[in-house]
Design a protein around this motif. Structure first.
Motif, PDB file in Angstrom:
ATOM      1  N   ALA A   1       0.837  -1.197   0.000  1.00  0.00           N
ATOM      2  CA  ALA A   1       0.000   0.000   0.000  1.00  0.00           C
ATOM      3  C   ALA A   1       0.877   1.254   0.000  1.00  0.00           C
ATOM      4  CB  ALA A   1      -0.934   0.008   1.208  1.00  0.00           C
ATOM      5  N   TRP A  57       2.726   1.685  -3.452  1.00  0.00           N
ATOM      6  CA  TRP A  57       1.859   2.236  -4.499  1.00  0.00           C
ATOM      7  C   TRP A  57       1.613   3.721  -4.299  1.00  0.00           C
ATOM      8  CZ3 TRP A  57       0.368   1.716  -9.212  1.00  0.00           C
ATOM      9  CH2 TRP A  57      -0.782   2.352  -9.673  1.00  0.00           C
ATOM     10  N   THR A  58       1.399   4.111  -3.032  1.00  0.00           N
ATOM     11  CA  THR A  58       1.187   5.526  -2.742  1.00  0.00           C
ATOM     12  C   THR A  58       2.389   6.343  -3.198  1.00  0.00           C
ATOM     13  OG1 THR A  58      -0.147   4.872  -0.841  1.00  0.00           O
ATOM     14  CG2 THR A  58       0.567   7.169  -0.922  1.00  0.00           C
ATOM     15  N   LEU A  87      -7.167  -3.310   3.777  1.00  0.00           N
ATOM     16  CA  LEU A  87      -6.587  -2.104   3.172  1.00  0.00           C
ATOM     17  C   LEU A  87      -6.858  -2.066   1.672  1.00  0.00           C
ATOM     18  CD1 LEU A  87      -3.008  -1.732   4.780  1.00  0.00           C
ATOM     19  CD2 LEU A  87      -5.122  -0.589   5.445  1.00  0.00           C
ATOM     20  N   PRO A  93      -9.546  -2.992  -0.467  1.00  0.00           N
ATOM     21  CA  PRO A  93     -10.716  -2.244  -0.937  1.00  0.00           C
ATOM     22  C   PRO A  93     -10.757  -0.805  -0.411  1.00  0.00           C
ATOM     23  CG  PRO A  93     -11.357  -3.907   0.691  1.00  0.00           C
ATOM     24  CD  PRO A  93      -9.925  -4.154   0.360  1.00  0.00           C
ATOM     25  N   MET A  94     -10.147  -0.551   0.728  1.00  0.00           N
ATOM     26  CA  MET A  94     -10.171   0.808   1.276  1.00  0.00           C
ATOM     27  C   MET A  94      -9.286   1.751   0.468  1.00  0.00           C
ATOM     28  SD  MET A  94     -12.326   1.040   3.627  1.00  0.00           S
ATOM     29  CE  MET A  94     -13.226  -0.131   2.631  1.00  0.00           C
ATOM     30  N   LEU A  95      -8.110   1.284   0.068  1.00  0.00           N
ATOM     31  CA  LEU A  95      -7.132   2.152  -0.570  1.00  0.00           C
ATOM     32  C   LEU A  95      -7.049   1.940  -2.078  1.00  0.00           C
ATOM     33  CD1 LEU A  95      -4.245   1.736   2.064  1.00  0.00           C
ATOM     34  CD2 LEU A  95      -6.002   3.509   1.990  1.00  0.00           C
ATOM     35  N   ARG A  96      -7.538   0.810  -2.568  1.00  0.00           N
ATOM     36  CA  ARG A  96      -7.530   0.480  -3.996  1.00  0.00           C
ATOM     37  C   ARG A  96      -6.136   0.549  -4.612  1.00  0.00           C
ATOM     38  NH1 ARG A  96     -10.964  -1.714  -7.398  1.00  0.00           N
ATOM     39  NH2 ARG A  96     -11.218   0.017  -8.828  1.00  0.00           N
ATOM     40  N   ALA A 118      -6.026  -3.294 -14.163  1.00  0.00           N
ATOM     41  CA  ALA A 118      -7.434  -3.197 -13.790  1.00  0.00           C
ATOM     42  C   ALA A 118      -7.661  -3.106 -12.279  1.00  0.00           C
ATOM     43  CB  ALA A 118      -8.199  -4.394 -14.348  1.00  0.00           C
ATOM     44  N   LEU A 119      -6.585  -2.995 -11.505  1.00  0.00           N
ATOM     45  CA  LEU A 119      -6.706  -2.908 -10.043  1.00  0.00           C
ATOM     46  C   LEU A 119      -7.564  -4.033  -9.484  1.00  0.00           C
ATOM     47  CD1 LEU A 119      -7.096   0.938  -9.365  1.00  0.00           C
ATOM     48  CD2 LEU A 119      -5.061  -0.473  -9.153  1.00  0.00           C
ATOM     49  N   GLY A 135     -10.345   6.252   1.871  1.00  0.00           N
ATOM     50  CA  GLY A 135      -8.970   5.824   1.610  1.00  0.00           C
ATOM     51  C   GLY A 135      -8.523   6.051   0.180  1.00  0.00           C
ATOM     52  N   ARG A 185      -0.663  10.581  -4.234  1.00  0.00           N
ATOM     53  CA  ARG A 185      -0.073  10.227  -5.524  1.00  0.00           C
ATOM     54  C   ARG A 185      -0.097  11.409  -6.482  1.00  0.00           C
ATOM     55  NH1 ARG A 185       0.682   5.322  -7.861  1.00  0.00           N
ATOM     56  NH2 ARG A 185      -0.512   5.993  -9.694  1.00  0.00           N
TER      57      ARG A 185
END
Lengths: 180, 196
Positions: free
Chosen positions: A67, A70-71, A94, A96-99, A160-161, B180, B188
């Protein structure tokens, strides 16, 4: 030490096929709890100039790490054994919350010629745990399947995440033979 | 543990973020994330509302992806204890741009104030140091907080860890975004990345 695997010339190269796919998709951070089935892939990662192998004390750390990666703009993949999947469960929320794009490659125990009963519970529930957590499950059961399955998994994760777990069958990695 | 001279959590976090420049700040779930919000909403704030135990590892992933940015994790003692192993993972990687500040009130604040392990058993500074984070500090004064805040910007000298003893009084909650995907994409975007 590893037996009960299908013997084949191509059988030994599947970790290289995985590495090639990860490289093509510009994967940079590779957290793992060391596992015998992943040892060759881990060696390739540690020798790579583009990827960073990150040993974890527990597998859930890898979910949080990805996570953060990626951020900060980097792709990653979590390597673990089926026994580590249960350690991740709350941290999987995390996703589904942060994708963030989540790919994990899981070497399977407890399903093919297993000698250690303690591996069977988590090996038997791995797929359901992932699916309950909203993660799609793909499987590679022999060496010839690995390139296509890895390509499909990486594509759906990074393009496609779609969070995806690739289960690498115990039949593929070979069951450890401590006792006959 | 003397209660008389414990630091005020809002004052501590305000000082940590006072001259934040390009710092990306990660708030562990609970009061720490409210403290970061109280110091001022910011595009580079990562507010956690879950994933307890994961704050330091999110910091590590970000720090490794952005080695030229200072990354500051601000979290509570309970959250840090749940992710104690991550101190060894971080100690092994030694990201020189990562800083972790634990606001240690010795209680689990969100759940009724139950005593935490740091009140009588666990020394997080000793743990961090023994996990390979050489710069691990026990902080009890605002001067030490300010020195740590300054050190956060030295990208070559980390990783660093600080355990800051604070009072256990509850303060008014100031709630950040719970979305989130918004939080991640805002950071980002600020770092120059497009959505997919």
């Amino acid at each position: 030490m590893h037996a009960r695997a299908d013997a084949s010339d191509t059988a030994l190269n599947w970790p290289d096929d995985i590495f090639a796919t990860l490289q093509r998709f510009d994967v940079r951070q590779v957290p793992y709890v060391p596992d015998a089935g992943h040892s060759k892939l881990i060696q390739r990662v540690l020798a790579s100039s583009t990827m960073r192998g990150i040993p974890l004390t527990t597998e859930e750390e890898g979910v949080a790490l990805l996570a953060g990666a990626w951020t900060g703009g980097q792709r990653g993949v979590l390597l673990m054994q089926s026994s580590g999947v249960g350690n991740c469960v709350n941290m999987l929320s995390l996703i589904p919350m942060l994708r963030f794009p989540f790919l994990t490659l899981v070497t399977m125990r407890g399903e093919w010629g297993e000698f250690n009963p303690w591996q069977v519970p988590m090996g038997s529930t791995t797929q359901d745990v992932f699916e309950l957590s909203g993660i799609k499950v793909l499987r590679a059961s022999n060496a010839t399947e690995v390139p296509a399955v890895l390509e499909a998994a990486a594509a759906q994760v990074y393009n496609a995440l779609t969070p995806t777990a690739v289960l690498l069958s115990q039949r593929l990695i070979g069951a450890k033979v401590f006792t006959k | 543990m003397s209660k008389a001279n414990l630091l005020d959590r809002r004052q501590v976090v305000s000082a940590l973020l006072a001259d934040r420049k390009d710092v990306v700040a990660i708030g562990g779930l609970g009061a720490s994330t409210n403290d970061i919000t109280a110091a001022g909403d910011h595009a580079r704030n990562f507010y956690l509302w879950g994933g307890m135990g994961g704050a330091a590892m999110i910091g590590l992933g970000l720090a490794l992806a952005q080695p030229k940015l200072p990354v500051l994790v601000i979290t509570g003692d309970g959250e840090m204890l749940m992710g104690m192993g991550s101190l060894a993972t971080i100690g092994l990687q030694k990201p020189s741009n990562l800083s972790i500040a634990v606001l240690d009130n010795e209680v689990y604040g969100e759940t009724g104030g139950q005593t935490s392990h740091t009140s009588a058993a666990a020394d997080l500074v000793g743990i961090a140091r023994a996990c390979g984070i050489a710069d691990s500090r026990a902080i009890s004064t605002m001067a030490e907080v300010e020195a740590f805040a300054k050190a956060v910007h030295d990208l070559s000298a980390g990783p660093r860890f600080a355990n800051v003893k604070i009072g256990s009084a509850s303060v008014e909650r100031i709630l950040p975004s719970r979305d989130g995907t918004y939080i991640v994409n805002r950071i980002r975007g600020d770092l120059g990345f497009q959505p997919i």
